[in-house]
Design an enzyme around this catalytic site. Structure first.
Site, short mmCIF file in Angstrom:
data_model
loop_
_atom_site.label_atom_id
_atom_site.label_comp_id
_atom_site.label_asym_id
_atom_site.label_seq_id
_atom_site.Cartn_x
_atom_site.Cartn_y
_atom_site.Cartn_z
N GLY A 1 0.79 -1.22 0.00
CA GLY A 1 0.00 0.00 0.00
C GLY A 1 0.82 1.27 0.00
O GLY A 1 0.35 2.32 0.43
N LEU B 1 -10.13 -7.09 -12.88
CA LEU B 1 -11.54 -6.75 -12.70
C LEU B 1 -12.24 -6.84 -14.04
O LEU B 1 -11.71 -6.39 -15.06
CB LEU B 1 -11.66 -5.34 -12.11
CG LEU B 1 -11.09 -5.20 -10.70
CD1 LEU B 1 -10.91 -3.74 -10.32
CD2 LEU B 1 -11.99 -5.92 -9.68
N HIS C 1 0.33 1.68 -13.08
CA HIS C 1 0.95 0.47 -13.63
C HIS C 1 2.45 0.76 -13.79
O HIS C 1 2.81 1.81 -14.32
CB HIS C 1 0.31 0.12 -14.98
CG HIS C 1 0.89 -1.08 -15.62
ND1 HIS C 1 0.61 -2.37 -15.18
CD2 HIS C 1 1.75 -1.21 -16.65
CE1 HIS C 1 1.28 -3.23 -15.93
NE2 HIS C 1 1.98 -2.57 -16.83
N THR D 1 -10.32 0.92 -17.93
CA THR D 1 -11.41 0.48 -18.81
C THR D 1 -11.43 -1.05 -18.73
O THR D 1 -10.63 -1.65 -18.02
CB THR D 1 -11.11 0.90 -20.27
OG1 THR D 1 -9.85 0.30 -20.64
CG2 THR D 1 -11.03 2.41 -20.40
N LEU E 1 -7.33 -4.79 -19.89
CA LEU E 1 -6.29 -4.78 -18.85
C LEU E 1 -5.20 -3.76 -19.15
O LEU E 1 -4.68 -3.71 -20.27
CB LEU E 1 -5.66 -6.18 -18.75
CG LEU E 1 -4.54 -6.32 -17.71
CD1 LEU E 1 -5.12 -6.21 -16.29
CD2 LEU E 1 -3.78 -7.61 -17.88
N ASP E 2 -4.88 -2.93 -18.15
CA ASP E 2 -3.77 -1.97 -18.28
C ASP E 2 -3.89 -1.15 -19.56
O ASP E 2 -2.91 -0.88 -20.24
CB ASP E 2 -2.43 -2.71 -18.24
CG ASP E 2 -2.24 -3.41 -16.90
OD1 ASP E 2 -1.57 -4.47 -16.89
OD2 ASP E 2 -2.79 -2.93 -15.89
C1 GRF Z 1 3.88 -1.00 -7.52
O1 GRF Z 1 4.95 -1.30 -8.37
C2 GRF Z 1 2.71 -0.54 -8.36
O2 GRF Z 1 3.11 0.06 -9.57
C3 GRF Z 1 2.00 -1.81 -8.66
O3 GRF Z 1 2.06 -2.54 -7.45
C4 GRF Z 1 3.36 -2.28 -6.84
C5 GRF Z 1 3.24 -2.18 -5.34
O4 GRF Z 1 2.46 -1.06 -5.07
N1 GRF Z 1 0.64 -1.54 -9.09
P1 GRF Z 1 2.11 -0.65 -3.52
O5 GRF Z 1 3.42 -0.48 -2.79
O6 GRF Z 1 1.30 -1.78 -2.93
O7 GRF Z 1 1.36 0.64 -3.66
#
Ligand code: GRF
Length: 192
Positions: free
Chosen positions: A7, A88, A104, A136, A139-140
Site C-alpha cells: 500500500g 476486474l 501500472h 477500462t 487490462l492496463d
Molecule cells: C507498484 O509497483 C505498483 O506500480 C503496482 O504494485 C506495486 C506495489 O504497489 N501496481 P504498492 O506499494 O502496494 O502501492
C-alpha cells in the site's frame, strides 16, 4: 482505494489529500487480509475493509459483487487502484467509467501485465517508468493521465529499477489524482 499489498501508493495518495486538495480518502479495501496497507491505512485514521477473494474460489462475479457492496457502504466518488493485483471484469469496471484510476509500473502501452521491469531490461530499453491511467475493461489500457520516465542503468536488475521507479509512482499518482479530482484530464509527464 483498492490494495493488495504494502500500500505504498495508497499511503502517498492519502498523505497528499490535505488542505485545498479537492479529495479525501474515504475507505481502503484489500482483497487480502494480510495486506500491510490495511494497518497503514488504519494508522492514518482511514476506514478499512477486506474482501478476501479466496473464499469466492474463482467466482469472479461473486467476488466483484461483494467488492461493489463494500464500496457502496462508503460511496466513493473516485476509485483508485493502488497495487491492486486482481483483474476486474467489464461488469465491475463499467459503473466506474470515468471515475476509476490505476497505476501500472511501465510506460504503457508497453509491458501490460506482470514483470514489467524485467521485460524492459530484457528488451534493452533505454528507459522504464510508470503510468497512471483511467481504468477500462481492457487490462492496463485506458486513457493515459500521467507518466514518469526513469533511465535504465547498465547492470540494473528488476529490483534496482523498481527502487528508482516506486518513488516516482508516489510523486506521479498524487499529482494526477489532484488534477483528476479537479476535473483536469490533461496528461502529466514527469522525469526521474
Ligand atoms: C507498484 O509497483 C505498483 O506500480 C503496482 O504494485 C506495486 C506495489 O504497489 N501496481 P504498492 O506499494 O502496494 O502501492
Amino acid at each position: 482505494m483498492l490494495i493488495s499489498g504494502s500500500g505504498s501508493n495508497m499511503v502517498a495518495l492519502a498523505q497528499s489529500m490535505t488542505g485545498d486538495h479537492p479529495a479525501r480518502p474515504c475507505v481502503v479495501i484489500a482483497n487480502n487480509p494480510d495486506a500491510k496497507g490495511l494497518e497503514r491505512a488504519a494508522a492514518m485514521g482511514i476506514p478499512t475493509a477486506c474482501v478476501d477473494h479466496r473464499p469466492f474460489a474463482g467466482d469472479r462475479a461473486a467476488f466483484e459483487a461483494a467488492l461493489q457492496q463494500t464500496l457502496a457502504d462508503h460511496s466513493p466518488d473516485i476509485l483508485c487502484l493502488a497495487g491492486f493485483m486482481r483483474i476486474l471484469t467489464e461488469g465491475f469496471v463499467t459503473p466506474w467509467a470515468g471515475r476509476m484510476l490505476n497505476i501500472h509500473p511501465s510506460l504503457l502501452p508497453k509491458y501490460k501485465g506482470l514483470n514489467t521491469h524485467a521485460r524492459a531490461i530484457e528488451a534493452g530499453d533505454p528507459e522504464a517508468g510508470c503510468t497512471v491511467h483511467e481504468v477500462t475493461a481492457a487490462l492496463d489500457d485506458g486513457p493515459i493521465l500521467g507518466q514518469a520516465r526513469v533511465a535504465i542503468e547498465p547492470g540494473d536488475t528488476p529490483d534496482t529499477l523498481a527502487a528508482r521507479i516506486l518513488p516516482m509512482e508516489h510523486q506521479l499518482y498524487p499529482t494526477v489524482l489532484r488534477r483528476y479530482a479537479a476535473g483536469n484530464r490533461s496528461p502529466v509527464m514527469l522525469n526521474g
